[in-house]
Design a protein around this motif. Structure first.
Motif, PDB file in Angstrom:
ATOM      1  N   GLY A  55       0.790  -1.219   0.000  1.00 39.89           N
ATOM      2  CA  GLY A  55       0.000   0.000   0.000  1.00 39.89           C
ATOM      3  C   GLY A  55       0.823   1.271   0.000  1.00 39.89           C
ATOM      4  O   GLY A  55       0.341   2.333   0.396  1.00 39.89           O
ATOM      5  N   MET A  56       2.073   1.203  -0.471  1.00 38.94           N
ATOM      6  CA  MET A  56       2.947   2.368  -0.496  1.00 38.94           C
ATOM      7  C   MET A  56       2.910   3.035  -1.868  1.00 38.94           C
ATOM      8  O   MET A  56       2.798   2.370  -2.898  1.00 38.94           O
ATOM      9  N   ALA A  57       2.992   4.367  -1.877  1.00 39.15           N
ATOM     10  CA  ALA A  57       2.991   5.130  -3.118  1.00 39.15           C
ATOM     11  C   ALA A  57       3.814   6.390  -2.933  1.00 39.15           C
ATOM     12  O   ALA A  57       4.080   6.823  -1.799  1.00 39.15           O
ATOM     13  N   LYS A  58       4.210   6.995  -4.039  1.00 38.65           N
ATOM     14  CA  LYS A  58       4.892   8.285  -3.964  1.00 38.65           C
ATOM     15  C   LYS A  58       3.860   9.344  -3.593  1.00 38.65           C
ATOM     16  O   LYS A  58       2.807   9.441  -4.215  1.00 38.65           O
ATOM     17  N   GLU A  81      19.430   1.110   5.152  1.00 43.33           N
ATOM     18  CA  GLU A  81      18.474   0.761   4.092  1.00 43.33           C
ATOM     19  C   GLU A  81      17.635  -0.453   4.496  1.00 43.33           C
ATOM     20  O   GLU A  81      16.440  -0.529   4.186  1.00 43.33           O
ATOM     21  N   TYR A  82      18.264  -1.393   5.203  1.00 44.68           N
ATOM     22  CA  TYR A  82      17.519  -2.550   5.716  1.00 44.68           C
ATOM     23  C   TYR A  82      16.440  -2.098   6.702  1.00 44.68           C
ATOM     24  O   TYR A  82      15.289  -2.564   6.645  1.00 44.68           O
ATOM     25  N   LEU A  83      16.800  -1.177   7.603  1.00 42.26           N
ATOM     26  CA  LEU A  83      15.824  -0.666   8.568  1.00 42.26           C
ATOM     27  C   LEU A  83      14.685   0.058   7.854  1.00 42.26           C
ATOM     28  O   LEU A  83      13.510  -0.087   8.220  1.00 42.26           O
ATOM     29  N   MET A  84      15.004   0.842   6.827  1.00 39.92           N
ATOM     30  CA  MET A  84      13.976   1.564   6.085  1.00 39.92           C
ATOM     31  C   MET A  84      13.045   0.601   5.363  1.00 39.92           C
ATOM     32  O   MET A  84      11.818   0.772   5.389  1.00 39.92           O
ATOM     33  N   LEU A 107       8.968  -0.004   6.144  1.00 31.20           N
ATOM     34  CA  LEU A 107       7.911   0.204   5.153  1.00 31.20           C
ATOM     35  C   LEU A 107       7.108  -1.064   4.858  1.00 31.20           C
ATOM     36  O   LEU A 107       5.950  -0.979   4.465  1.00 31.20           O
ATOM     37  N   SER A 108       7.714  -2.225   5.052  1.00 32.01           N
ATOM     38  CA  SER A 108       7.030  -3.472   4.684  1.00 32.01           C
ATOM     39  C   SER A 108       6.535  -4.270   5.887  1.00 32.01           C
ATOM     40  O   SER A 108       5.950  -5.334   5.719  1.00 32.01           O
ATOM     41  N   SER A 109       6.766  -3.770   7.102  1.00 32.73           N
ATOM     42  CA  SER A 109       6.422  -4.546   8.287  1.00 32.73           C
ATOM     43  C   SER A 109       4.958  -4.364   8.674  1.00 32.73           C
ATOM     44  O   SER A 109       4.267  -3.463   8.194  1.00 32.73           O
ATOM     45  N   GLU A 119       5.189  -4.873  14.203  1.00 35.87           N
ATOM     46  CA  GLU A 119       6.636  -4.820  13.962  1.00 35.87           C
ATOM     47  C   GLU A 119       7.102  -3.372  13.826  1.00 35.87           C
ATOM     48  O   GLU A 119       8.174  -3.004  14.312  1.00 35.87           O
ATOM     49  N   ARG A 120       6.294  -2.549  13.153  1.00 35.28           N
ATOM     50  CA  ARG A 120       6.663  -1.145  12.988  1.00 35.28           C
ATOM     51  C   ARG A 120       6.667  -0.424  14.329  1.00 35.28           C
ATOM     52  O   ARG A 120       7.485   0.469  14.563  1.00 35.28           O
TER      53      ARG A 120
END
Length: 206
Positions: free
Chosen positions: A30-33, A157-160, A164-166, A170-171
């Motif tokens: 569900g992520m978008a710019k 970058e792993y944390l980012m 975003l995907s957790s 988890e977030r």
């Protein structure tokens, strides 16, 4: 019981469905710019009943989203969504805006915005160091900032990506005030700010 256009829209159309209908590409999770600021990578989270941008902090429901997207009023936005999605409603039923008070969800969003801001600021700093301090020759002395960027960039970058995907649970762990990784990065950003301020002061005093 007849329903107003606001009630029908909010019960029938998700923020993700509206975003996709109006030409916004929605990616995994569900992520978008974000269309509300200059967004280089997806930072807008589209949930069923609300949206939230980790970059600029924009948030609201599906009606707020369309109102901001087209720079129109909420009533006009609700009517536009209803027309575009073929929804039926009673034009004579008034709608009273609910009182908005701070909730646990809003507090969690603020914490998420802070956490993601810490990660993105540090990531940008690391990218700058990689470009600016990369050794030109094998025999050159390696700058400490370049070494820090080499060692930290992949992990940040792993944390980012994890953020975003957790899942929500988890977030929440990532955004916890006791998370040692976020506290360490935030402390490092404070150090850098103080160092830059000291350098500016010394330069001006010359």
């Amino acid at each position: 019981m007849e329903q107003s256009v606001f009630e029908v829209v909010k019960q029938s159309v998700t923020t993700k469905a509206a975003a996709e209908h109006y030409g916004i590409e929605v990616k995994r999770g569900g992520m978008a710019k974000c269309p509300f600021h200059s967004d280089q990578s997806p930072s807008l989270k589209l949930n069923d009943d609300y949206y939230y941008c980790f970059g600029c902090g924009a948030t609201g429901d599906v009606i707020d989203f369309v109102a901001c997207l087209f720079q129109i009023g909420n009533k006009e936005a609700a009517e536009r969504i209803a027309a575009d999605f073929g929804l039926q409603y009673d034009t004579h039923v008034p709608y009273v805006l609910p009182k908005r008070t701070a909730t646990a969800v809003q507090i969690a969003k603020q914490r998420e915005r802070y956490t993601y801001g810490v990660l993105t600021r540090y990531h940008s700093q690391l990218q700058e160091w990689l470009a600016r301090y990369a050794p030109e020759n094998p025999d050159d002395e390696i700058d400490s900032r370049y070494l820090e960027a080499i060692h930290q960039k992949d992990y940040v970058e792993y944390l980012m990506d994890t953020f975003l995907s957790s899942s929500l649970e988890e977030r929440a762990l990532i955004c916890s005030e006791r998370n040692p990784d976020i506290r360490r990065i935030a402390h490092r950003l404070v150090q850098l700010t103080n160092e830059n301020r000291q350098i500016s002061t010394e330069f001006l005093s010359r």
